[in-house]
Scaffold this active site. Sequence first.
Site: not given
Length: 329
Positions: A168, A194
């Site tokens: 990501s 994350y």
Amino acid sequence: MKNVTDNAYPVTPQIPIPSGFGPHTTAREVIEGYQLSGKVAIVTGGYSGVGLETTRALAEAGATVIIPARTMGKAQSAIATIPRVELEELDLIDPASIDAFAQRFLDTRRPLHILINNAGIMVPPLTRDARGYESQFAINHLGHFQLTARLWPALKQAAGARVISVSSAGIRFGGVDFEDPNFEHKTYEKWRAYGQSKSANALFAVALDRRGYAHGVRAFSVHPGRIITDLVRHMSEDEMNAATSGPNAKFKTPEQGAATSVWCATSQQLDGKGGVYCEDVDIARPVPKEALDGTIHVSSGVFPWAIDPAFAERLWQLSESMTGVMFQP
């Protein structure tokens, strides 16, 4: 499997090919003309969002796609009209569940041509698994590390497999904290966690490709693009408003988001290549140095801590230690 220092390993440059595709390309456009009959793929999270469109593209091209699912009812409904899909139970936060799924697949004696490690979670409140590991690192990285290790015999059997690690743009939030990956000695920051897990996804592809090269197994990491899916369920209203407004609020459809994973899994343009971070259906560029010190903001490219070979090896050793799982030569 020990650290790999084989000088014969050909490092793929982290620069665009270019592929001729772009951010608006869909998975169907990428795979047009490809015939995948006889190929077997596993797509984690393959029944929702980008994963569902990845499944659809591979299956419609003729591949048999196995979807490991934690929520079987939801998965059955989602894939009802897609051909050649098999559902199996799997919970990536549970090591026993991972082992059981992998063994069931190995018992079929089928080769595994494509493994797309797509499933993940994003910015939940602090949650730990039964081992005490932070949930984003445990699910997004460690679960897929263990799954890939257990499926390694089938990947080698394919004599030309590809493993896709879905990362990501969240890598911008930082790399892996090798001293405290589970936020035991620092305050939990959900976006930092994350980013760590997504950087780990990219680093995993770097180290895996080096190890898989001799066996015909190549690995890539992928940023699918900014897409609104169930992944955003833990974001606050303020966070959603900030993410969906302003000049950089450009989003892809799930079909466009699946394109880079499908390209990395199937494209002949990538024959002989591996270990690189890809986005917008091409190999990504490293971000310029001005982006590292905050002088400029970039919306694309890969940060150095997500593709550094030394960090990749260190993560590999950490992952073996945390999971107790080692790849078999």
